[in-house]
Scaffold this motif. Structure first.
Motif, PDB file in Angstrom:
ATOM      1  N   TYR B 205      57.241  58.325  36.309  1.00 37.21           N
ATOM      2  CA  TYR B 205      57.705  57.484  35.208  1.00 37.21           C
ATOM      3  C   TYR B 205      59.083  57.898  34.711  1.00 37.21           C
ATOM      4  O   TYR B 205      59.801  57.071  34.149  1.00 37.21           O
ATOM      5  N   SER B 207      61.394  59.058  36.944  1.00 37.66           N
ATOM      6  CA  SER B 207      62.200  58.434  37.999  1.00 37.66           C
ATOM      7  C   SER B 207      62.376  56.953  37.708  1.00 37.66           C
ATOM      8  O   SER B 207      63.469  56.394  37.868  1.00 37.66           O
ATOM      9  N   ILE B 209      62.363  55.317  34.858  1.00 39.54           N
ATOM     10  CA  ILE B 209      63.290  54.985  33.765  1.00 39.54           C
ATOM     11  C   ILE B 209      64.718  55.350  34.166  1.00 39.54           C
ATOM     12  O   ILE B 209      65.673  54.703  33.752  1.00 39.54           O
ATOM     13  N   ARG B 218      68.501  59.701  26.267  1.00 39.04           N
ATOM     14  CA  ARG B 218      67.364  58.802  26.057  1.00 39.04           C
ATOM     15  C   ARG B 218      66.101  59.348  26.712  1.00 39.04           C
ATOM     16  O   ARG B 218      65.016  59.310  26.129  1.00 39.04           O
ATOM     17  N   LYS B 222      63.228  60.104  24.140  1.00 40.65           N
ATOM     18  CA  LYS B 222      62.217  59.040  24.070  1.00 40.65           C
ATOM     19  C   LYS B 222      61.089  59.199  25.068  1.00 40.65           C
ATOM     20  O   LYS B 222      60.029  58.606  24.896  1.00 40.65           O
ATOM     21  N   HIS B 223      61.304  59.960  26.131  1.00 46.13           N
ATOM     22  CA  HIS B 223      60.269  60.042  27.157  1.00 46.13           C
ATOM     23  C   HIS B 223      59.667  61.431  27.281  1.00 46.13           C
ATOM     24  O   HIS B 223      58.496  61.565  27.594  1.00 46.13           O
ATOM     25  N   ILE B 224      60.463  62.469  27.054  1.00 46.71           N
ATOM     26  CA  ILE B 224      59.924  63.820  27.198  1.00 46.71           C
ATOM     27  C   ILE B 224      59.386  64.339  25.868  1.00 46.71           C
ATOM     28  O   ILE B 224      58.298  64.900  25.820  1.00 46.71           O
ATOM     29  N   PRO B 226      57.977  62.848  23.225  1.00 44.86           N
ATOM     30  CA  PRO B 226      56.630  62.410  22.802  1.00 44.86           C
ATOM     31  C   PRO B 226      55.510  63.132  23.537  1.00 44.86           C
ATOM     32  O   PRO B 226      54.428  63.295  22.992  1.00 44.86           O
ATOM     33  N   LEU B 227      55.768  63.576  24.761  1.00 51.27           N
ATOM     34  CA  LEU B 227      54.726  64.260  25.523  1.00 51.27           C
ATOM     35  C   LEU B 227      54.657  65.742  25.188  1.00 51.27           C
ATOM     36  O   LEU B 227      53.624  66.375  25.356  1.00 51.27           O
ATOM     37  N   SER B 230      52.858  66.839  21.102  1.00 46.47           N
ATOM     38  CA  SER B 230      51.456  67.084  20.776  1.00 46.47           C
ATOM     39  C   SER B 230      51.077  68.541  21.022  1.00 46.47           C
ATOM     40  O   SER B 230      50.422  69.164  20.187  1.00 46.47           O
ATOM     41  N   PRO B 309      47.218  64.970  25.855  1.00 48.22           N
ATOM     42  CA  PRO B 309      47.316  63.699  26.578  1.00 48.22           C
ATOM     43  C   PRO B 309      46.357  63.619  27.756  1.00 48.22           C
ATOM     44  O   PRO B 309      45.895  62.546  28.118  1.00 48.22           O
TER      45      PRO B 309
END
Lengths: 246, 313
Positions: B205, B207, B209, B218, B222-224, B226-227, B230, B309
């Motif tokens: 995912y 790759s 984006i 970004r 926005k992608h790393i 949020p993961l 938690s 997750p």
């Protein structure tokens, strides 16, 4: 005109003693509107060619020409509007914390579209997912539904060339047929060019016009699908492949 | 938890709200967000120990908020005539300290200081760690090497000794103690965030984006993030006990909160002189620290179950 031209392509990983040559001297071209298949056993370098085209495998030499434009080391924004890719495993290609709406909305925003809401709805309809899937998260979707989302994402920038990396190998047999038919329909409707990687000759026979058989990083033979169906391969290895798939 | 969320409510309106929240087919962005939150809340609520932890912390928040109303006495009012009164004395439930100040009132006002420390450290340390770790993991190369060696240097110092050095340089006081603790607390977060980033950055995912032309900024934010967040939240709540103890330790050594501030660690430090004859003076604030630390640990365990997750899928 050729949508994609590959000339003397070498792709490798690592340096010195650790260097592995994944692709050696690959050469083929795909005319606009054609569907071209790459077949071979695992580790034969088929997927690596796709990754080299998209820039995900940074170390390559030779010539890659897409839509008349020769590619350098860096990919321009316009490249991503022409070429898109659908990944093999739909369970790994969607961000686990992003809803379908976020995935498609962000893609559209990155490509500078304004009417994002309308386009998200349209894309979901195009891939056979209704509105009700729009705000779901990946864990609320089945494998086939996820792959449809991944296809919608690849279609969002309205590309001309779609790279398909074994798009159905992670799916159930019944779902495979649905996704393949969707891909066939999309190509017909949108005049797309496909470069499809698969180890399944029946899939390639169904989807493609021509194909290249690969072994150990080299293309051993390029033939058209009629030859595949008539079991008329020239090279010993592709004959072996055909025999194995019967 | 309000009545409307209770599963055994017979009220049809409440039933429909529950159905609306539990739907598999959300109809709007807000609906999808609320539904995801409600699912998390349901699985959190099933964990009794975590709910106890949350209850204690909500009570602490309540006490800190309404300290002037709850405290029976002025925490700074000295009365040398009634010094070192024992537990359960009329008017002084937890007794009085060496200057005749009501220990219960001091505890209640001290909860504000504890929350202040917790909030500040929880804002600074994980953010610094997240930034350093994700940039280091995503960019790689010499940036990774430089950032991780700096992290190693910070990790090599014993936390309290490094905090002592910072406080000595910056001057004693609760703000400087917080900054010192934060500066020593970030390296583990950086390590965790980097490890997560390394597994995330090579995933399909990311790759995907990248193939939409997204830049590093970004992708990281926005992608790393949020993961990573938690697992960081879980770690922060588990570390919170250690942070409270470190703050108390600095207070105990006289480098944190300064008298007459009713910081719990400083209270223990004062009570230490009378620990054999008047044990409650040091024990009561010690029990308060213990309770809040335990509450954070329980909450952290529960949050790990909800936020992980892998468990969510």
């Amino acid at each position: 005109m050729n949508m994609l031209e590959i000339k003397q392509l070498d792709v490798w990983f690592g340096h010195g003693h650790n260097r592995v040559d994944a692709v050696k001297g690959a050469e083929f071209s795909v005319p606009e509107g054609e569907s071209f298949g790459l077949v071979g056993e695992s580790g034969s370098g088929k997927s690596t060619i796709l990754r080299a085209i998209t820039g995900l495998a940074p170390e390559w030499s030779g010539g890659i020409t897409v839509n008349g434009e020769r590619l350098g080391k860096q990919r321009r924004k316009s490249f991503y509007k022409t070429v898109q890719m659908v990944f093999q495993d739909p369970y790994a290609s969607l961000h686990p914390r992003h809803s379908v709406d976020q995935v498609l909305g962000e893609t559209l925003a990155l490509h500078g579209f304004r009417d994002i809401d309308a386009r998200v709805v349209k894309l979901l309809d195009d891939v056979g997912l209704g509105q009700k899937f729009r705000f779901r998260y990946p864990h609320q979707l089945s494998g086939g539904q996820r792959q449809r989302v991944a296809i919608a994402r690849a279609l969002a920038p309205e590309p001309k060339l779609l790279l398909l990396d074994e798009p159905t190998s992670a799916l159930d047999v019944s779902v495979q047929a649905e996704i393949l038919n969707l891909l066939v329909d999309l190509r017909k409707d949108r005049g797309l060019t496909y470069l499809m990687v698969s180890h399944d000759l029946s899939v390639v026979g169904h989807m493609c016009d021509r194909l290249a058989a690969m072994r150990h990083g080299e293309i051993v033979e390029i033939m058209d699908v009629a030859a595949l169906r008539g079991m008329q391969a020239q090279h010993a290895y592709s004959q072996e492949l055909l025999q194995a798939s019967v | 938890m309000s009545d409307t969320h209770s599963p055994d409510t017979q009220n049809p309106e409440a039933q429909s709200l529950r159905a609306w929240l539990l739907t598999e087919t959300p109809t709007s962005r807000r609906h999808a967000k609320l539904s995801a939150l409600y699912h998390g809340w349901l699985s959190f609520r099933a964990n009794t120990m975590a709910m106890i932890g949350l209850g204690i912390l909500v009570a602490l928040l309540f006490v800190a908020l309404f300290a002037p109303l709850l405290a029976p006495h002025d925490p700074f009012e000295q009365n040398l005539g009634s010094r070192l009164l024992p537990l359960w004395t009329e008017g002084h439930v937890f007794g009085t300290d060496s200057l005749g100040r009501d220990i219960l009132s001091r505890l209640i006002y001290g909860s504000r200081i504890t929350l202040y420390i917790v909030a500040l450290v929880a804002l600074i340390a994980p953010l610094v760690g997240l930034l350093v770790g994700t940039v280091s993991g995503y960019v790689g190369g010499w940036v990774d090497t430089v950032l991780m060696r700096i992290t190693d240097i910070f990790l090599a110092f014993p936390r309290l000794v490094l905090a002592l050095a910072f406080v000595a340089a910056l001057g004693a006081g609760i703000e400087n103690a917080v900054i010192a603790i934060s500066l020593t607390a970030w390296p583990p977060y950086a390590r965790v965030a980097r490890a997560e980033t390394l597994t995330i950055r090579s995933s399909d995912y990311i790759s995907a984006i990248k193939l939409q032309g997204a830049g590093a900024f970004r992708i990281i934010t926005k992608h790393i993030w949020p993961l990573c967040i938690s697992s960081l939240i879980v770690r922060v709540t588990l570390d919170m006990a250690g942070i409270i103890l470190a703050a108390a330790g600095l207070g105990f050594l006289g480098l944190g909160a300064q008298p007459p501030s009713p910081e719990w660690g400083a209270m223990i430090s004062e009570g230490r002189r009378f620990i054999l004859d008047h044990w409650w003076v040091a024990t009561v604030p010690g029990l308060a620290i213990f309770t809040v630390s335990l509450a954070f640990n329980l909450l952290g365990d529960g949050l790990r179950d909800v936020l992980d997750p892998k468990a969510g899928d």
